[in-house]
Design a protein around this motif. Sequence first.
Motif, PDB file in Angstrom:
ATOM      1  N   ALA A 179      41.912  23.773 -15.491  1.00 20.23           N
ATOM      2  CA  ALA A 179      42.174  25.182 -15.201  1.00 20.23           C
ATOM      3  C   ALA A 179      41.631  26.076 -16.318  1.00 20.23           C
ATOM      4  CB  ALA A 179      43.671  25.405 -15.031  1.00 20.23           C
ATOM      5  N   LEU A 180      41.679  25.567 -17.559  1.00 24.22           N
ATOM      6  CA  LEU A 180      41.228  26.354 -18.704  1.00 24.22           C
ATOM      7  C   LEU A 180      39.721  26.283 -18.900  1.00 24.22           C
ATOM      8  CD1 LEU A 180      42.040  28.015 -21.237  1.00 24.22           C
ATOM      9  CD2 LEU A 180      42.218  25.831 -22.465  1.00 24.22           C
ATOM     10  N   LYS A 181      39.159  25.074 -18.763  1.00 19.21           N
ATOM     11  CA  LYS A 181      37.740  24.886 -19.084  1.00 19.21           C
ATOM     12  C   LYS A 181      36.835  24.768 -17.857  1.00 19.21           C
ATOM     13  CE  LYS A 181      38.212  24.695 -23.581  1.00 19.21           C
ATOM     14  NZ  LYS A 181      37.834  23.504 -24.348  1.00 19.21           N
ATOM     15  N   GLY A 182      37.419  24.623 -16.660  1.00 19.98           N
ATOM     16  CA  GLY A 182      36.618  24.465 -15.461  1.00 19.98           C
ATOM     17  C   GLY A 182      36.349  22.996 -15.155  1.00 19.98           C
ATOM     18  N   THR A 183      36.011  22.722 -13.890  1.00 15.82           N
ATOM     19  CA  THR A 183      35.745  21.353 -13.443  1.00 15.82           C
ATOM     20  C   THR A 183      34.250  21.097 -13.415  1.00 15.82           C
ATOM     21  OG1 THR A 183      37.740  21.333 -12.067  1.00 15.82           O
ATOM     22  CG2 THR A 183      36.033  19.701 -11.556  1.00 15.82           C
ATOM     23  N   PRO A 184      33.768  20.057 -14.099  1.00 16.43           N
ATOM     24  CA  PRO A 184      32.333  19.737 -14.048  1.00 16.43           C
ATOM     25  C   PRO A 184      31.960  19.196 -12.663  1.00 16.43           C
ATOM     26  CG  PRO A 184      33.510  18.033 -15.250  1.00 16.43           C
ATOM     27  CD  PRO A 184      34.509  19.113 -14.976  1.00 16.43           C
ATOM     28  N   HIS A 185      30.817  19.629 -12.149  1.00 14.67           N
ATOM     29  CA  HIS A 185      30.348  19.180 -10.837  1.00 14.67           C
ATOM     30  C   HIS A 185      29.085  18.329 -10.945  1.00 14.67           C
ATOM     31  CE1 HIS A 185      33.321  21.659  -8.813  1.00 14.67           C
ATOM     32  NE2 HIS A 185      32.951  22.692  -9.578  1.00 14.67           N
ATOM     33  N   HIS A 186      28.588  18.178 -12.162  1.00 13.95           N
ATOM     34  CA  HIS A 186      27.392  17.363 -12.388  1.00 13.95           C
ATOM     35  C   HIS A 186      27.508  16.753 -13.780  1.00 13.95           C
ATOM     36  CE1 HIS A 186      23.144  16.247 -12.962  1.00 13.95           C
ATOM     37  NE2 HIS A 186      23.072  16.256 -11.638  1.00 13.95           N
ATOM     38  N   PRO A 187      27.043  15.513 -13.985  1.00 11.82           N
ATOM     39  CA  PRO A 187      27.169  14.876 -15.301  1.00 11.82           C
ATOM     40  C   PRO A 187      26.621  15.704 -16.455  1.00 11.82           C
ATOM     41  CG  PRO A 187      26.498  13.253 -13.680  1.00 11.82           C
ATOM     42  CD  PRO A 187      26.462  14.585 -12.980  1.00 11.82           C
ATOM     43  N   THR A 188      25.551  16.453 -16.224  1.00 10.56           N
ATOM     44  CA  THR A 188      24.968  17.238 -17.310  1.00 10.56           C
ATOM     45  C   THR A 188      25.927  18.299 -17.834  1.00 10.56           C
ATOM     46  OG1 THR A 188      23.921  18.676 -15.659  1.00 10.56           O
ATOM     47  CG2 THR A 188      22.600  16.845 -16.550  1.00 10.56           C
ATOM     48  N   GLU A 189      26.894  18.700 -17.012  1.00  8.68           N
ATOM     49  CA  GLU A 189      27.863  19.719 -17.434  1.00  8.68           C
ATOM     50  C   GLU A 189      28.868  19.179 -18.444  1.00  8.68           C
ATOM     51  OE1 GLU A 189      29.679  21.684 -14.086  1.00  8.68           O
ATOM     52  OE2 GLU A 189      27.806  21.691 -12.954  1.00  8.68           O
ATOM     53  N   LEU A 190      28.923  17.848 -18.611  1.00 11.81           N
ATOM     54  CA  LEU A 190      29.868  17.270 -19.568  1.00 11.81           C
ATOM     55  C   LEU A 190      29.539  17.661 -21.002  1.00 11.81           C
ATOM     56  CD1 LEU A 190      30.276  13.676 -18.107  1.00 11.81           C
ATOM     57  CD2 LEU A 190      31.986  15.492 -18.084  1.00 11.81           C
ATOM     58  N   THR A 191      28.290  18.046 -21.261  1.00 10.88           N
ATOM     59  CA  THR A 191      27.916  18.459 -22.616  1.00 10.88           C
ATOM     60  C   THR A 191      28.627  19.745 -23.029  1.00 10.88           C
ATOM     61  OG1 THR A 191      25.975  19.638 -21.755  1.00 10.88           O
ATOM     62  CG2 THR A 191      25.661  17.347 -22.465  1.00 10.88           C
ATOM     63  N   MET A 192      29.187  20.447 -22.053  1.00  9.45           N
ATOM     64  CA  MET A 192      29.919  21.688 -22.346  1.00  9.45           C
ATOM     65  C   MET A 192      31.424  21.459 -22.393  1.00  9.45           C
ATOM     66  SD  MET A 192      27.715  24.408 -20.029  1.00  9.45           S
ATOM     67  CE  MET A 192      27.919  23.456 -18.498  1.00  9.45           C
ATOM     68  N   HIS A 193      31.848  20.191 -22.334  1.00 10.12           N
ATOM     69  CA  HIS A 193      33.273  19.873 -22.312  1.00 10.12           C
ATOM     70  C   HIS A 193      33.656  19.003 -23.503  1.00 10.12           C
ATOM     71  CE1 HIS A 193      34.628  21.326 -18.311  1.00 10.12           C
ATOM     72  NE2 HIS A 193      33.336  21.218 -18.008  1.00 10.12           N
ATOM     73  N   ASP A 194      34.948  19.019 -23.806  1.00  5.98           N
ATOM     74  CA  ASP A 194      35.511  18.087 -24.776  1.00  5.98           C
ATOM     75  C   ASP A 194      35.717  16.744 -24.077  1.00  5.98           C
ATOM     76  OD1 ASP A 194      35.771  19.997 -26.865  1.00  5.98           O
ATOM     77  OD2 ASP A 194      37.567  20.783 -25.892  1.00  5.98           O
ATOM     78  N   CYS A 195      35.186  15.678 -24.648  1.00  3.87           N
ATOM     79  CA  CYS A 195      35.296  14.358 -24.037  1.00  3.87           C
ATOM     80  C   CYS A 195      35.939  13.377 -25.019  1.00  3.87           C
ATOM     81  CB  CYS A 195      33.923  13.843 -23.612  1.00  3.87           C
ATOM     82  SG  CYS A 195      33.154  14.827 -22.290  1.00  3.87           S
ATOM     83  N   LEU A 196      36.748  12.501 -24.482  1.00  8.04           N
ATOM     84  CA  LEU A 196      37.414  11.469 -25.271  1.00  8.04           C
ATOM     85  C   LEU A 196      36.714  10.138 -25.019  1.00  8.04           C
ATOM     86  CD1 LEU A 196      39.587  13.761 -24.539  1.00  8.04           C
ATOM     87  CD2 LEU A 196      41.285  12.053 -25.206  1.00  8.04           C
TER      88      LEU A 196
END
Length: 303
Positions: A179-196
């Motif tokens: 809800a805060l950061k948005g849902t990625p719809h393509h793997p390339t969008e993961l570069t804009m997210h925090d990942c564990l």
Amino acid sequence: MLNSRLIALLPDLATFILVVNKGSFTAAAKELGVTPSALSKLITRLEASLSVKLFDRTTRTLQITQSGQKIYQQSVAMVNAAQLAIEVSNEEHSEPVGTITVAAPKAFLSIVLQPLVTPFLQQYPDIELKLKVSDGDINMLEQGIDIMFRLTDAPYENLISKELGKVNLSLCASPDYLALKGTPHHPTELTMHDCLYLGETKTDHIWDFVQGNETHTIPVSGRYAVNHSQMRLNGVKDGLGIGIFPDFVIKEALQNGEVIQVLEDWTIKGNYHGVIAMQYAPSKYMPTRLRVFIDYAVKHLAI
């Protein structure tokens, strides 16, 4: 054929195995009820009989030599064969007896196998069960493993393998994070997210995605890495980012709505993806204790 020299060596080779397993003359001597000096003399006699140096010794350390390692492996095979002979003699027991050593990846061991330990031991009161965490490649012979579980696309070809199901890698995040950061719809969008990620190797943060003929290798980043699946899942639940897990790890959290799966249409390649393979060494004779465990696992662990 057996000769007198070989027969004389057999007890010393069995003692040599114990010294290697215990890591010191003192610990092995305590196990045997003899003095360390007596055990040291026995190993010296064995080295003379074999015309090979088995250990590099100092006052503080005991290190097996390369030649000693080769002899150890062959000696272990000898002892295992002797154990099988004992098992044959015990076949008249109405109930299976003995020790079973099982290895499996940490998450699979704690989430899938562990709940079945108590009912199995209750059903077979004369069996002792030893579980070992093994997240990498293992040598069953050297480590004394009877049965191992692997989550892989490539089970070991030299072992018997029973497939208990399939396991996929999945991405998930908490509802609050999405809800805060948005849902990625393509793997390339993961570069804009925090990942564990695991943080075990230099490539753990590189995730591979496949959809049809399309592939993507994505270097992800985040402020939290931990090689414990439950701790990593707790971080995802707490909104620290998007995590990657074997699907059996997040099954309950998905059902409870604590996490939401993302990029469901993509296949994620990596460790712990493929079949759930229960593997063990081929043998003309299988001890009863192993047979009942294998049957129990096939019946209760099929996923």
